[in-house]
Design a protein around this motif. Structure first.
Motif, PDB file in Angstrom:
ATOM      1  N   GLY A  47       0.777  -1.240   0.000  1.00 38.07           N
ATOM      2  CA  GLY A  47       0.000   0.000   0.000  1.00 38.07           C
ATOM      3  C   GLY A  47       0.799   1.275   0.000  1.00 38.07           C
ATOM      4  O   GLY A  47       0.230   2.354   0.244  1.00 38.07           O
ATOM      5  N   ASN A  48       2.090   1.208  -0.296  1.00 38.98           N
ATOM      6  CA  ASN A  48       2.920   2.424  -0.292  1.00 38.98           C
ATOM      7  C   ASN A  48       3.386   2.814  -1.691  1.00 38.98           C
ATOM      8  O   ASN A  48       4.386   3.523  -1.839  1.00 38.98           O
ATOM      9  N   GLY A  49       2.682   2.351  -2.704  1.00 42.33           N
ATOM     10  CA  GLY A  49       3.058   2.669  -4.074  1.00 42.33           C
ATOM     11  C   GLY A  49       2.388   3.936  -4.567  1.00 42.33           C
ATOM     12  O   GLY A  49       1.459   4.466  -3.938  1.00 42.33           O
ATOM     13  N   THR A  50       2.851   4.421  -5.714  1.00 44.71           N
ATOM     14  CA  THR A  50       2.207   5.567  -6.361  1.00 44.71           C
ATOM     15  C   THR A  50       0.902   5.122  -7.003  1.00 44.71           C
ATOM     16  O   THR A  50       0.609   3.926  -7.104  1.00 44.71           O
ATOM     17  N   PHE A  51       0.110   6.099  -7.463  1.00 43.90           N
ATOM     18  CA  PHE A  51      -1.154   5.764  -8.123  1.00 43.90           C
ATOM     19  C   PHE A  51      -0.912   4.882  -9.346  1.00 43.90           C
ATOM     20  O   PHE A  51      -1.612   3.882  -9.564  1.00 43.90           O
ATOM     21  N   LYS A  52       0.119   5.204 -10.137  1.00 47.91           N
ATOM     22  CA  LYS A  52       0.433   4.425 -11.340  1.00 47.91           C
ATOM     23  C   LYS A  52       0.834   2.995 -10.972  1.00 47.91           C
ATOM     24  O   LYS A  52       0.372   2.027 -11.594  1.00 47.91           O
TER      25      LYS A  52
END
Length: 335
Positions: A47-52
């Motif tokens: 859950g710590n990724g960017t939107f892309k």
């Protein structure tokens, strides 16, 4: 009683196959038209990724990976059951026409029935099962002799004939369809993984959750069916009843898989043979391995295929056929 050495060998190969699936899955997550950096996979998963990164991983890559794994497992299990029921090493739902029957049913449903977006995903496996079941019953009836029983070689030949005839029916259906719908059917025929969203997973998963434990429960019956008919009858097995139940199971597994992945052949042929080579022909030993091998083979075929040619790639069904067709010829010549 199964010898402890064989159980130890089964567990070893089970662990190796899980590692292969995990490694191929990780490769598949990072590779594609929009590649993801592998050092960003864990943060994105937690859950710590960017939107892309979240969009590519959770909306595109992960559903496709899970679908190919589940479908490969279902096809492998279906092939193993068919080979046991027919006592024919060449039996496979794609080769003997079961997939073609499911495909014709899906094409008719897609072209001529009113489609509602909410129920379409969940109706597809049922429609495919109906088409595959009718085809399987016709093939079984044409291959059965009242005096000699089921004739394995005849079953394969009749199945190939049905597959060819149903391919002709599919061409007739395509020739009268709209362009957009023709594209869908053409992709299905090529084995292009098209059901790549989470609802398709929920549509396919219940079939495996029910039928995989049921098949493992019936493993000893499959062992007995591999014996000669007089021996099986002497043991007290109701041959026709067991064959019909297991045939229905194989048809349901194959139909549910191809309803979301398209017409994929040879996975159900190769996976059981590879598993038998590793741990022997006893169903309790090789069925769990065959399931994992089938899932890994289809995942590998899809991963390689979609990254081979950009942007559309090569359908997984074609990649599986490139590997499976020579293997089929080898088995045919050996037998």
């Amino acid at each position: 009683m199964i010898h402890p050495t064989l159980l130890k060998k089964q567990r070893l190969y089970f662990g190796i196959l899980l590692a292969l699936i995990a490694a191929t899955g990780i490769l598949s997550m990072g590779m594609g038209y929009s590649p993801l950096s592998y050092d960003r996979l864990l943060p994105a998963i937690f859950g710590n990724g960017t939107f892309k990164e979240d969009f590519i991983l959770f909306s595109i890559r992960l559903p496709r990976i899970v679908i190919t794994l589940l479908a490969g497992m279902a096809l492998a299990l279906s092939g193993a059951i068919l080979q046991g029921v027919t006592r024919n090493d060449l039996a496979d739902p794609g080769i003997i026409g079961i997939n073609s029957g499911a495909g014709v049913a899906i094409a008719v449903f897609f072209l001529f029935m009113p489609i509602e977006a909410g129920s379409f995903v969940y109706l597809l496996p049922l429609v495919a099962f109906a088409g595959a079941l009718v085809t399987a019953l016709l093939i079984y009836a044409c291959s059965y002799n009242k005096n000699a029983g089921l004739q394995p070689v005849r079953l394969v030949l009749v199945g190939i004939g049905f597959s060819t005839a149903l391919s002709g029916v599919m061409i007739i259906l395509i020739s009268s369809a709209e362009r957009e719908k023709v594209d869908f059917i053409a992709n299905w025929l090529a084995g292009n993984i098209w059901g790549t969203d989470w609802p398709f997973i929920w549509a396919l998963l219940p079939w495996l959750v029910v039928l995989l434990p049921f098949t493992l429960y019936k493993a000893n019956r499959l062992n007995i069916l591999n014996l000669s008919e007089p021996v099986a009858v002497g043991i007290g097995v109701s041959l026709e009843k067991e064959r019909i139940v297991l045939l229905l199971t194989a048809v349901a597994l194959a139909a549910s898989a191809v309803s979301v992945t398209g017409g994929i052949a040879f996975i159900g042929l190769m996976a059981p043979h590879i598993a038998k080579t590793l741990v022997g022909p006893r169903n309790q030993l090789f069925l769990p391995l065959a399931v994992l091998i089938g899932g890994w083979l289809l995942l590998l075929a899809d991963t390689v295929g979609r990254n081979l040619l950009e942007p559309s790639g090569v359908p997984a069904g074609i990649m599986a056929a490139l590997i499976g067709a020579p293997y089929f010829m080898y088995l045919l010549l050996r037998k």
